[in-house]
Design a protein around this motif. Structure first.
Motif: not given
Length: 136
Positions: A86-92, A95-98, A112-117
């Motif tokens: 669920s959290v990885l789906d939210l990150a995606r 617009g995050c790379e996950a 894992y996901f990457a934030d804007p930086d």
């Protein structure tokens, strides 16, 4: 010296973009905001400080830049495998790379996901005793 961490400070390219991601996207609540910095309480005694990269360099020193990911992750443990997804789906959705979550040899389930930086966040279901002690 006490064995604890009080602040995790991340130098960011755009504080407004970080605010949009963490506050508007993830729904986190700022603890303090000022020119060039956003602070978010992420634990009982821990603040995530997102600091303008230029101001960071003026105080701390020149930031090393290289290819690849930074040699650390921030981790967010959850209570179930489904919450990891669920959290990885939210990150995606933001617009995050996950990555896709995977079963790990140590018994956990993480992705894992990457934030804007590009800061990597590990989202983990950790059934072991250490993992269970860090859940809210």
């Amino acid at each position: 010296m006490d064995q604890r961490i009080s602040f995790i400070t991340v130098a960011v390219a755009d504080v407004a973009a970080s605010r949009s991601f963490y506050v508007d996207g993830l729904g986190w609540t700022p603890e303090m905001e000022a020119d060039g910095v956003l602070m978010i309480r992420v634990g009982e005694h821990v603040i995530l400080s997102l600091w303008d990269r230029t101001e960071f360099e003026e105080e701390v020193g020149r930031i090393a830049v290289a290819d690849g990911v930074a040699p650390f992750t921030l981790a967010h443990n959850v209570a179930t495998r489904e919450e990891v997804d669920s959290v990885l789906d939210l990150a995606r959705s933001l617009g995050c790379e996950a990555s896709a979550a995977e079963e790990r040899v140590w018994g956990g389930y993480t992705g894992y996901f990457a934030d804007p930086d590009g800061v990597r966040w590990e989202i983990a279901y950790n059934p072991g005793p250490v993992g269970q002690t860090v859940l809210p």
